[in-house]
Design an enzyme around this catalytic site. Structure first.
Site, mmCIF file in Angstrom:
data_model
loop_
_atom_site.group_PDB
_atom_site.id
_atom_site.type_symbol
_atom_site.label_atom_id
_atom_site.label_comp_id
_atom_site.label_asym_id
_atom_site.label_seq_id
_atom_site.Cartn_x
_atom_site.Cartn_y
_atom_site.Cartn_z
ATOM 1 N N ASP A 191 18.071 -6.880 -6.026
ATOM 2 C CA ASP A 191 18.859 -7.200 -7.211
ATOM 3 C C ASP A 191 20.011 -6.205 -7.316
ATOM 4 O O ASP A 191 20.126 -5.280 -6.512
ATOM 5 C CB ASP A 191 17.988 -7.188 -8.476
ATOM 6 C CG ASP A 191 17.387 -5.809 -8.756
ATOM 7 O OD1 ASP A 191 17.534 -4.915 -7.905
ATOM 8 O OD2 ASP A 191 16.769 -5.628 -9.818
ATOM 9 N N ASP A 200 11.588 -11.321 -10.630
ATOM 10 C CA ASP A 200 11.579 -10.977 -9.205
ATOM 11 C C ASP A 200 10.212 -11.198 -8.559
ATOM 12 O O ASP A 200 10.108 -11.221 -7.330
ATOM 13 C CB ASP A 200 11.976 -9.505 -9.014
ATOM 14 C CG ASP A 200 13.403 -9.224 -9.467
ATOM 15 O OD1 ASP A 200 14.268 -10.072 -9.204
ATOM 16 O OD2 ASP A 200 13.638 -8.169 -10.079
ATOM 17 N N ASN A 227 -11.803 10.398 31.997
ATOM 18 C CA ASN A 227 -11.450 9.590 30.832
ATOM 19 C C ASN A 227 -11.596 10.385 29.540
ATOM 20 O O ASN A 227 -10.796 10.242 28.611
ATOM 21 C CB ASN A 227 -12.340 8.343 30.785
ATOM 22 C CG ASN A 227 -11.735 7.241 29.931
ATOM 23 O OD1 ASN A 227 -10.541 6.968 30.033
ATOM 24 N ND2 ASN A 227 -12.540 6.633 29.092
ATOM 25 N N ASP A 256 -8.609 11.011 26.919
ATOM 26 C CA ASP A 256 -8.743 10.547 25.531
ATOM 27 C C ASP A 256 -8.445 11.666 24.543
ATOM 28 O O ASP A 256 -7.788 11.450 23.511
ATOM 29 C CB ASP A 256 -10.164 10.014 25.287
ATOM 30 C CG ASP A 256 -10.340 8.597 25.816
ATOM 31 O OD1 ASP A 256 -9.318 7.941 26.057
ATOM 32 O OD2 ASP A 256 -11.487 8.157 25.989
#
Length: 879
Positions: free
Chosen positions: A341, A612, A701, A705
């Protein structure tokens, strides 16, 4: 207290006196003592559906995800094969311990971030207060809705949320939207009197209003008859816990998770079969396949996502942007069109009454006096114009009129665009005073007052009025008209039809100056790839004046009337290519938002008024301010603590940064896993032994990680933040295919280097020429070489693929990410030289290896940079 069924039929028929007696209340409101008693006897005004998830459920959700379920299954299988059915001498729980350590690390960190997420969300929501106007000890005050009790007197006006279930005491043109309860799209009128005694549905009783509804127009006083879980809304909420609609980001994360699990489910059996046939040891092949499955499982994804969202929301709150729903952050960063607006956004949040003029254009305190009476006595939605009128009267009138009493009012609504009050002075003279948009005032006026002389409002006089208003509009002033008539209808019978044959007495001209930051903010948003469209109910001349001051002077202005007359195709083209829309109704604002979404845009709508709310609900992201009406704040996903486009721009950038860091982990890990899988398939086919032991894969892994935990603390390149970011699930597949094989190339060169060069050089010959003990050492050295290279390449890929620029030269990771990933590399590098590494089946690497490793990593960086350049050129973006 237990949820008792409320007898709405009885409450609809009871007298007000009887209801007050039931709750120990009266017309002066509840006393402090009675409030505590009512809260104890009838409950708190809190819906339990919104209460916190029990901690045990949080724990289960953290530890039981699609990825951790895979790991738990692999851990159980590993326990059976490595311990239960293994020979006593061969029993080894190390692999099981590593797998469950990964589950514990992933689950615990997800749990911690989930708790932090809930705490952050609660803290942010506590900054946004939704209140109700409640009478206690004879005085009306705004209090939090949660503090309301049965027996409280509540005052309602346009824009209010209904705070509990209420019996109407008195009402004036009260229209309520019950869409949330009944699905009815049209507002229903509520009154204090009951015309029908028997209704099958409680919402049909004319004198009852319910929590979950909101006031569209009018005003009322009502008494609270049910709160919290005892309300109709609470009853529905307890029976049907409606899950929120997933955002595109949540759907994308889910699709990615399923894709990676499917990929693992297909490739793991393939690895087992290839190794089983190639090596002949099916148990070893099975264990290796399980380890590969673990390596392919991005079990840290939930934690990474949650951490990023919490960090993003916390950072945005420091910038003055409150995220009500953490998962809306991605949509916030994806906005490419912002509809807003004009008043309070482009312009200051304070309107000044510059002139109060009679119909000749002269200053006239009589006009200000009538305007004051209208603004002061109305009980509906007081806007910035009313505040400006009251302030001006207090400063400019020598004596503010106080010898009047209000008789009645006809509240404002967005169809009439005017409001009226009826007042009576000490002499018994009654006046209806109306103010509103000049076109609407001319439509209801039959006369015009020129310096005390009332004449008919003919076409000539109408033209004079419009000419004066146009002159004021061209100076950037917003103009409304003031009209009155003496001794209207009989008291108690006033309605909209009384707004007729009125006398226009003058104009009010308001200055709505632009904010100093508006031009700068529009430039910043444009630079960030956000197209700003102004959607206002104001007229063309005022809007053009304001737009000219903020750098939008060359824009065409599209009126609501032009949109109404356009075809569907024309409508879509008009809203796409134009930026300023004037004289819009609330419905047209919502239509523009829907049309822009249909054109493929991600649309944000920023507003603060009841008009609105429909557009905010239809937008991808509804944005409101802390000072907005209740229904606007309820409709919003994002609340700004300051109504400033600069604050909004900072919030959008933070949203993009959060999204970017999540995509780093998803794309880098997915492509790295794909590359490793590709490498393992090739190595398994040609090597006479496993390319890496199951335990080694698990530990590799685990290190990777832990390094990935640092990603949420990374920063994004400035270039990345300049464009809106949308979730595109198809981009992940392309990314994996392009960058997975790129890393495989260097895994394969490492295989070749270790098998044909380094291992034979250290042990004095090729694998097949060595005895059993030497072959064991050959394999351990090979494993160590690939372990270190794989860790280096996986970690480097995080740095290489976090930016479109040259890593380490044009763009560096944050200190946190650089430090943690460096520690991971150091740990993995020295591991083969330690007793722990020896327990994993690794041995120390020769000096020559490190030279080859440096060449390999450098070549990998160069190739990734080249592939990245081609990829970005083809697909326009990396992450």
């Amino acid at each position: 207290m237990k949820n008792k069924k409320v007898d709405y039929a009885t409450f609809a028929k009871l007298s007000i006196k009887a209801i007050f007696e039931k709750f120990n209340g009266n017309f002066d409101g509840m006393t402090k003592e009675n409030v505590e008693l009512a809260r104890e006897n009838f409950g708190e005004n809190i819906i339990s559906q919104g209460k916190k998830t029990p901690f045990i459920i949080e724990i289960l959700k953290a530890y039981i995800t699609p990825f951790t379920l895979v790991l738990i299954a692999l851990g159980i299988i590993s326990f059976i094969t490595d311990y239960v059915i293994a020979k006593p001498a061969d029993r080894d729980l190390f692999g099981v311990i590593i797998i469950f350590t990964m589950v514990i690390v992933s689950g615990t960190m997800t749990l911690i971030q989930s708790v932090r997420s809930n705490q952050a969300a609660d803290k942010l929501k506590s900054l946004v207060k939704v209140t109700a106007n409640v009478k206690r000890d004879g005085v009306y005050n705004e209090i939090p809705m949660s503090e309301i009790v049965c027996g409280d007197m509540v005052q309602l006006s346009a824009g209010d949320m209904i705070p509990a279930d209420l019996r109407v005491i008195n009402a004036k043109d009260l229209f309520i939207s019950q869409a949330a309860l009944t699905g009815e799209s049209y507002p229903v009128e509520k009154k204090s009197v009951l015309t029908s005694n028997e209704e099958t549905n409680a919402t049909n009783y004319e004198n009852l209003v319910f929590m979950g509804s909101n006031v569209i127009s009018g005003s009322a006083e009502a008494i609270v008859i049910a709160v919290g879980n005892q309300t109709l809304f609470g009853d529905v909420a307890s029976d049907l816990s409606e899950a929120p609609v997933p955002t595109s980001f949540e759907l994308g994360i889910h699709k990615t998770s399923i894709l990676l699990i499917k990929f693992m489910a297909v490739m793991t059996p393939t690895v087992i079969v290839i190794n089983g046939f190639a090596k002949g040891d099916w148990m070893e092949a099975f264990l290796f396949g399980l380890s590969v499955a673990v390596g392919l499982t991005p079990e840290m994804l939930p934690m990474i996502v949650t951490t990023n969202l919490v960090k993003g929301a916390t950072k945005m709150s420091k910038e003055g942007t409150i995220i009500k729903n953490l998962n809306a952050i991605q949509n916030f960063g994806a906005i490419d069109v912002l509809c807003t607006d004009k008043t309070g956004t482009l312009t200051q949040d304070k309107i000044i009454l510059e002139y109060h003029l009679d119909c000749n254009g002269n200053e006239d305190n009589r006009v200000l006096k009538h305007a004051f009476l209208n603004s002061h006595y109305q009980t509906g939605l007081k806007n910035l114009l009313d505040v400006a009128i009251i302030e001006a009267a207090n400063h400019e009138l020598t004596e503010v009129p106080d010898n009047y009493q209000k008789i009645d009012e006809i509240p404002f609504d967005f169809e009439r665009r005017r409001m009226s009050v009826v007042v009576q002075d000490d002499d018994g003279k009654t006046q209806m005073i109306t103010k509103g948009a000049i076109e609407e005032m001319l439509a209801i006026s039959s006369f015009v007052d020129y310096q005390g002389t009332v004449i008919e409002l003919n076409e000539t006089e109408r033209t004079k009025v419009l000419a004066k208003v146009k002159e004021l509009n061209e100076d950037g002033l917003r103009v409304i008209g003031v009209a009155q008539k003496t001794n209207p209808s009989v008291v108690g019978e006033f309605s909209v039809k009384d707004e007729s044959e009125m006398v226009l007495i003058g104009y009010l001209a308001f200055l709505d100056p632009p904010k100093e930051t508006t031009r700068q903010a529009l430039t910043a948003l444009k630079t960030s790839g956000v197209d700003v469209k102004v959607l206002t109910g104001d007229n063309e001349l005022v809007t053009r004046s304001v737009c000219k001051q903020v750098g939008l002077e060359n824009e065409a202005l599209i009126s609501g009337e032009m949109l109404a007359q356009s075809s569907e195709k024309e409508f879509q083209e008009i809203i796409e290519h134009n930026h300023i829309f004037v004289k819009l109704t609330p419905k047209q604002k919502a239509q523009i938002v829907k049309g822009l979404k249909a054109n493929g845009h991600s649309v944000g709508f920023m507003g603060d008024g009841i008009n609105d709310a429909p557009a905010m609900k239809d937008a991808d992201v509804g944005i409101s301010v802390d000072t907005a009406v209740d229904i606007a704040k309820e409709s919003a996903d994002v609340i700004l603590l300051k109504k400033d486009l600069m604050v909004l721009e900072k919030g959008i950038i933070s949203g993009r940064e959060t999204f970017g860091n999540i995509m780093k982990y998803i794309k880098s890990t997915a492509s790295s896993n794909f590359g490793n899988m590709f490498s393992v398939l090739i190595a398994s086919t040609f090597l006479p032994f496993l390319p890496m032991l199951p335990l080694q894969i698990l530990f590799l892994n685990l290190i990777y990680d832990i390094s990935c935990v640092s990603i949420p603390w990374d920063k994004m390149d400035k270039d990345y933040l300049e464009k809106p970011k949308k979730w595109d699930a198809s981009s992940l597949g392309k990314f994996m295919v392009w960058f997975g094989p790129t890393s495989s190339i260097f895994d394969i060169t490492t295989y070749l280097l270790m098998y044909f060069v380094i291992c034979p050089a250290v042990l004095g010959g090729p694998f097949h020429s060595l005895n059993g003990g030497e072959q064991v050492l050959f394999i351990a050295l090979f494993h160590a070489g690939w372990f270190v290279e794989s860790l280096w390449s996986q970690t480097i890929v995080l740095h290489a693929l976090r930016t479109e620029k040259l890593p380490f030269i044009q763009s560096n990771a944050s200190f946190v990410m650089t430090t943690i990933t460096l520690i991971g590399i150091i740990v993995g590098t020295i591991l083969p030289f330690t007793d722990f590494g020896a327990g994993l089946g690794l041995v120390g690497l020769p000096t020559a290896y490190w030279l080859w490793l440096a060449v390999t990593i450098l070549a990998y960086l160069l190739l990734v940079t080249l592939v990245k350049h081609v990829y970005v050129k083809r697909y326009q973006e990396l992450l």
